[in-house]
Design a protein around this motif. Structure first.
Motif, PDB file in Angstrom:
ATOM      1  N   GLU A 189     -87.367  -7.075  54.846  1.00 42.99           N
ATOM      2  CA  GLU A 189     -87.365  -6.072  53.995  1.00 42.99           C
ATOM      3  C   GLU A 189     -86.357  -6.257  52.720  1.00 42.99           C
ATOM      4  O   GLU A 189     -85.793  -7.115  52.674  1.00 42.99           O
ATOM      5  CB  GLU A 189     -86.551  -4.860  54.926  1.00 42.99           C
ATOM      6  CG  GLU A 189     -87.457  -4.324  56.126  1.00 42.99           C
ATOM      7  CD  GLU A 189     -86.557  -3.136  56.675  1.00 42.99           C
ATOM      8  OE1 GLU A 189     -85.535  -2.570  56.159  1.00 42.99           O
ATOM      9  OE2 GLU A 189     -87.251  -2.875  57.683  1.00 42.99           O
ATOM     10  N   PRO A 190     -86.677  -5.350  51.872  1.00 40.34           N
ATOM     11  CA  PRO A 190     -86.062  -5.638  50.376  1.00 40.34           C
ATOM     12  C   PRO A 190     -84.786  -5.814  50.648  1.00 40.34           C
ATOM     13  O   PRO A 190     -83.747  -5.118  51.282  1.00 40.34           O
ATOM     14  CB  PRO A 190     -86.367  -4.116  49.588  1.00 40.34           C
ATOM     15  CG  PRO A 190     -87.518  -3.813  50.387  1.00 40.34           C
ATOM     16  CD  PRO A 190     -87.512  -4.340  51.730  1.00 40.34           C
ATOM     17  N   ARG A 191     -84.232  -6.815  50.000  1.00 38.89           N
ATOM     18  CA  ARG A 191     -82.705  -7.256  49.884  1.00 38.89           C
ATOM     19  C   ARG A 191     -82.285  -7.617  48.591  1.00 38.89           C
ATOM     20  O   ARG A 191     -82.947  -8.247  47.882  1.00 38.89           O
ATOM     21  CB  ARG A 191     -82.684  -8.343  50.896  1.00 38.89           C
ATOM     22  CG  ARG A 191     -81.212  -8.780  51.034  1.00 38.89           C
ATOM     23  CD  ARG A 191     -80.940  -9.965  51.895  1.00 38.89           C
ATOM     24  NE  ARG A 191     -79.652 -10.724  51.907  1.00 38.89           N
ATOM     25  CZ  ARG A 191     -79.575 -11.911  52.670  1.00 38.89           C
ATOM     26  NH1 ARG A 191     -80.457 -12.411  52.844  1.00 38.89           N
ATOM     27  NH2 ARG A 191     -78.290 -12.542  52.533  1.00 38.89           N
ATOM     28  N   ALA A 244     -73.022 -13.467  39.283  1.00 42.51           N
ATOM     29  CA  ALA A 244     -72.631 -13.274  38.102  1.00 42.51           C
ATOM     30  C   ALA A 244     -73.600 -13.128  36.798  1.00 42.51           C
ATOM     31  O   ALA A 244     -73.479 -12.615  35.830  1.00 42.51           O
ATOM     32  CB  ALA A 244     -71.625 -14.339  37.729  1.00 42.51           C
ATOM     33  N   HIS A 245     -74.874 -13.617  37.180  1.00 42.70           N
ATOM     34  CA  HIS A 245     -76.077 -13.582  36.230  1.00 42.70           C
ATOM     35  C   HIS A 245     -76.899 -12.572  36.470  1.00 42.70           C
ATOM     36  O   HIS A 245     -77.712 -12.063  35.633  1.00 42.70           O
ATOM     37  CB  HIS A 245     -76.853 -14.894  36.279  1.00 42.70           C
ATOM     38  CG  HIS A 245     -76.246 -16.124  36.037  1.00 42.70           C
ATOM     39  ND1 HIS A 245     -75.768 -16.481  34.871  1.00 42.70           N
ATOM     40  CD2 HIS A 245     -75.661 -17.149  37.034  1.00 42.70           C
ATOM     41  CE1 HIS A 245     -75.114 -17.795  34.930  1.00 42.70           C
ATOM     42  NE2 HIS A 245     -74.893 -18.197  36.258  1.00 42.70           N
ATOM     43  N   GLY A 246     -76.731 -11.706  37.443  1.00 40.62           N
ATOM     44  CA  GLY A 246     -77.367 -10.457  37.501  1.00 40.62           C
ATOM     45  C   GLY A 246     -77.901 -10.192  39.057  1.00 40.62           C
ATOM     46  O   GLY A 246     -77.503 -10.793  40.265  1.00 40.62           O
ATOM     47  N   ARG A 247     -78.700  -9.471  39.084  1.00 42.56           N
ATOM     48  CA  ARG A 247     -79.319  -9.081  40.283  1.00 42.56           C
ATOM     49  C   ARG A 247     -80.985  -9.234  40.715  1.00 42.56           C
ATOM     50  O   ARG A 247     -81.767  -9.267  39.630  1.00 42.56           O
ATOM     51  CB  ARG A 247     -79.111  -7.624  40.795  1.00 42.56           C
ATOM     52  CG  ARG A 247     -77.760  -7.023  40.541  1.00 42.56           C
ATOM     53  CD  ARG A 247     -77.811  -5.657  40.712  1.00 42.56           C
ATOM     54  NE  ARG A 247     -77.999  -5.109  42.151  1.00 42.56           N
ATOM     55  CZ  ARG A 247     -78.607  -4.071  42.607  1.00 42.56           C
ATOM     56  NH1 ARG A 247     -79.234  -3.314  41.541  1.00 42.56           N
ATOM     57  NH2 ARG A 247     -78.598  -3.517  43.686  1.00 42.56           N
ATOM     58  N   ARG A 280     -85.378  -7.908  37.201  1.00 38.47           N
ATOM     59  CA  ARG A 280     -84.406  -7.020  36.674  1.00 38.47           C
ATOM     60  C   ARG A 280     -83.286  -7.793  35.639  1.00 38.47           C
ATOM     61  O   ARG A 280     -82.364  -7.454  35.385  1.00 38.47           O
ATOM     62  CB  ARG A 280     -83.455  -6.299  37.766  1.00 38.47           C
ATOM     63  CG  ARG A 280     -84.177  -5.291  38.672  1.00 38.47           C
ATOM     64  CD  ARG A 280     -83.188  -4.605  39.442  1.00 38.47           C
ATOM     65  NE  ARG A 280     -84.153  -3.667  40.299  1.00 38.47           N
ATOM     66  CZ  ARG A 280     -83.366  -2.518  40.912  1.00 38.47           C
ATOM     67  NH1 ARG A 280     -82.043  -2.234  40.611  1.00 38.47           N
ATOM     68  NH2 ARG A 280     -84.055  -1.644  41.868  1.00 38.47           N
ATOM     69  N   GLY A 281     -84.304  -8.648  34.944  1.00 38.44           N
ATOM     70  CA  GLY A 281     -83.662  -9.243  33.812  1.00 38.44           C
ATOM     71  C   GLY A 281     -82.509 -10.330  34.057  1.00 38.44           C
ATOM     72  O   GLY A 281     -81.765 -10.648  33.612  1.00 38.44           O
ATOM     73  N   TYR A 282     -82.683 -10.852  35.192  1.00 37.88           N
ATOM     74  CA  TYR A 282     -81.836 -11.963  35.975  1.00 37.88           C
ATOM     75  C   TYR A 282     -81.817 -13.044  34.978  1.00 37.88           C
ATOM     76  O   TYR A 282     -82.652 -13.526  34.620  1.00 37.88           O
ATOM     77  CB  TYR A 282     -82.260 -12.268  37.473  1.00 37.88           C
ATOM     78  CG  TYR A 282     -81.378 -13.363  37.921  1.00 37.88           C
ATOM     79  CD1 TYR A 282     -80.032 -12.901  38.604  1.00 37.88           C
ATOM     80  CD2 TYR A 282     -81.720 -14.783  38.065  1.00 37.88           C
ATOM     81  CE1 TYR A 282     -79.188 -13.984  38.948  1.00 37.88           C
ATOM     82  CE2 TYR A 282     -80.783 -15.695  38.730  1.00 37.88           C
ATOM     83  CZ  TYR A 282     -79.541 -15.213  39.119  1.00 37.88           C
ATOM     84  OH  TYR A 282     -78.845 -16.126  39.708  1.00 37.88           O
ATOM     85  N   LEU A 300     -82.529 -18.013  41.413  1.00 38.62           N
ATOM     86  CA  LEU A 300     -81.956 -16.925  42.076  1.00 38.62           C
ATOM     87  C   LEU A 300     -80.488 -17.136  42.419  1.00 38.62           C
ATOM     88  O   LEU A 300     -80.041 -18.482  42.413  1.00 38.62           O
ATOM     89  CB  LEU A 300     -82.822 -16.966  43.382  1.00 38.62           C
ATOM     90  CG  LEU A 300     -84.388 -16.851  43.554  1.00 38.62           C
ATOM     91  CD1 LEU A 300     -84.823 -16.865  44.934  1.00 38.62           C
ATOM     92  CD2 LEU A 300     -84.602 -15.214  42.888  1.00 38.62           C
ATOM     93  N   PRO A 301     -79.909 -16.135  42.863  1.00 36.78           N
ATOM     94  CA  PRO A 301     -78.499 -16.232  43.241  1.00 36.78           C
ATOM     95  C   PRO A 301     -78.281 -17.433  44.550  1.00 36.78           C
ATOM     96  O   PRO A 301     -79.324 -17.374  45.374  1.00 36.78           O
ATOM     97  CB  PRO A 301     -78.056 -14.866  43.814  1.00 36.78           C
ATOM     98  CG  PRO A 301     -78.860 -13.914  42.857  1.00 36.78           C
ATOM     99  CD  PRO A 301     -80.326 -14.697  42.691  1.00 36.78           C
ATOM    100  N   GLY A 302     -77.396 -18.472  44.413  1.00 36.33           N
ATOM    101  CA  GLY A 302     -77.323 -19.493  45.262  1.00 36.33           C
ATOM    102  C   GLY A 302     -77.827 -20.634  44.653  1.00 36.33           C
ATOM    103  O   GLY A 302     -77.730 -21.674  45.334  1.00 36.33           O
ATOM    104  N   PHE A 303     -78.347 -20.592  43.644  1.00 35.50           N
ATOM    105  CA  PHE A 303     -78.938 -21.839  42.759  1.00 35.50           C
ATOM    106  C   PHE A 303     -78.229 -22.011  41.698  1.00 35.50           C
ATOM    107  O   PHE A 303     -77.769 -21.214  40.848  1.00 35.50           O
ATOM    108  CB  PHE A 303     -80.494 -21.537  42.533  1.00 35.50           C
ATOM    109  CG  PHE A 303     -81.391 -21.642  43.650  1.00 35.50           C
ATOM    110  CD1 PHE A 303     -82.298 -22.666  43.715  1.00 35.50           C
ATOM    111  CD2 PHE A 303     -81.619 -20.402  44.412  1.00 35.50           C
ATOM    112  CE1 PHE A 303     -83.189 -22.908  44.787  1.00 35.50           C
ATOM    113  CE2 PHE A 303     -82.523 -20.640  45.502  1.00 35.50           C
ATOM    114  CZ  PHE A 303     -83.372 -21.732  45.496  1.00 35.50           C
TER     115      PHE A 303
END
Length: 373
Positions: free
Chosen positions: A122-124, A129-132, A152-154, A159-162
């Motif tokens: 499901e959507p997660r 620090a760079h956004g969502r 959303r302009g990340y 992705l987060p975690g990279f």
């Protein structure tokens, strides 16, 4: 060899999901580090980000590579019992996720599931620090999946975690600009069910239908694409009594349905083929007789162009909108499964139906060499 090909007029779509193109293609592989080196050195993809133990990701290693508008993610499992490692052991190296960029993940996921998609995640929200980034996933043919990605302009590397990869070796582009299409093979009798999935669930439309027979091979093929034409899936199944076809060979070695090839667009296929060939990739051999009648079928090319096309093994086709050139690599892994297509479109919207015979004959020669036909 016989071919029946039909181009289908696109209907007006009212329920299409709003996809903004392919966000990335993720491959599950046995060793992401070594696979990344292969795609960098051979195909000219530039490593830009990575995730793994050093970035706080405990179950996998991923390397992100880019060229033009193409983003590849190569992922391998760290533990042998992981789902990723089991997938690579069962299917070999190959496509796991063809992910779509969307403006609203929640709306895309909810709509797809309401229409019959099997929701896997499901959507997660993924945040740093760079956004969502919002992400959700649904099932696709075989063990493949489709993710919806809302950035959303990340501002991060992927992705987060990279983390970004700094100081990577110099990479020489081979001219690849974007993903043209991803071709899917599936078991006989399953084609129409998955065509219905893409049309009824994702709001794609069917644009082509083709049936092909050769001495050893027979297949039924349909193409679905989204309203914008940015996302295209040719889907094929072996025809009845086609136990030795190249489609069935893929299914046998892949242990079921999956992405048989990824087609990359290039504005100069001759340059791209020379570069990739010189980097060590073999392309399928085309019989010399193919070129003897080529100009009768596609129009004047000139002696110099004809000589170069034959030397490189590039196929040419024509439809009502223009011409295209294409070529197919040998399998890029140890199994005769996934391969790469290069395609240059000079206005043509089709997929090279006039080249099916040459492709099938080339593949069948390779099958004879492997002893699988």
């Amino acid at each position: 060899m016989a071919t029946i090909e039909q181009e289908i007029q696109a209907p007006v779509l009212h329920g299409a999901l709003q996809l903004n193109g392919i966000d990335h293609v993720e491959l599950y592989v046995g060793n992401a580090y070594q696979a990344a080196h292969f795609y960098r050195a051979v195909f000219g993809f530039r490593p830009v980000a990575r995730a793994g133990l050093e970035t706080g990701v405990r179950d996998r290693m991923s390397v992100v590579l880019e060229q033009g508008d193409v983003r590849l993610v190569l992922t391998s499992g760290i533990a042998p019992e992981s789902e990723i490692a089991r997938h690579a052991a069962l299917h070999g190296d190959g496509v796991k996720d063809v992910a779509f960029t969307v403006d609203d993940v929640e709306a895309a996921f909810e709509t797809a599931v309401r229409r019959g998609a099997h929701g896997l995640s499901e959507p997660r929200v993924h945040e740093d620090a760079h956004g969502r980034v919002l992400r959700a996933t649904i099932a696709a043919p075989g063990d493949t999946v489709h993710s919806f990605v809302e950035r959303r302009g990340y501002g991060g590397a992927f992705l987060p975690g990279f983390d970004p990869i700094l100081g990577a070796p110099a990479t020489v582009s081979t001219g690849i600009t974007e993903v043209d299409h991803v071709a899917v093979s599936m078991e006989q009798g399953e084609l129409d069910r998955w065509i219905d999935f893409y049309t009824d669930v994702l709001g794609f439309h069917q644009s082509h239908h083709e049936m092909v027979w050769t001495k050893h091979s027979a297949m039924n093929s349909k193409v679905v694409e989204d309203a914008s034409g940015k996302v295209k899936f040719p889907i094929v199944e072996p025809a009845q009594n086609a136990e030795k076809s190249q489609v069935q060979e893929y299914l046998n070695f892949n242990r079921g349905a999956g992405a048989q090839h990824v087609a990359f667009l290039t504005p100069d296929i001759r340059r791209s083929v020379r570069a990739i060939r010189d980097n060590g990739v073999n392309f399928l051999k085309v019989p010399p007789t193919y070129y003897e009648v080529l100009e009768e079928r596609v129009g004047h090319l000139g002696p110099e162009m004809m000589a170069e096309l034959q030397e490189l093994g590039i196929l040419v086709d024509r439809d009502d909108d223009g011409r295209l050139m294409q070529i197919f690599s040998e399998p890029v892994g140890s199994r005769p499964t996934m391969f790469i297509e290069l395609i240059e479109r000079q206005g043509a919207l089709g997929f090279g139906s006039g080249n099916i015979k040459a492709l099938f004959e080339a593949v069948e020669r390779e099958q004879e060499r492997r002893g699988t036909i």
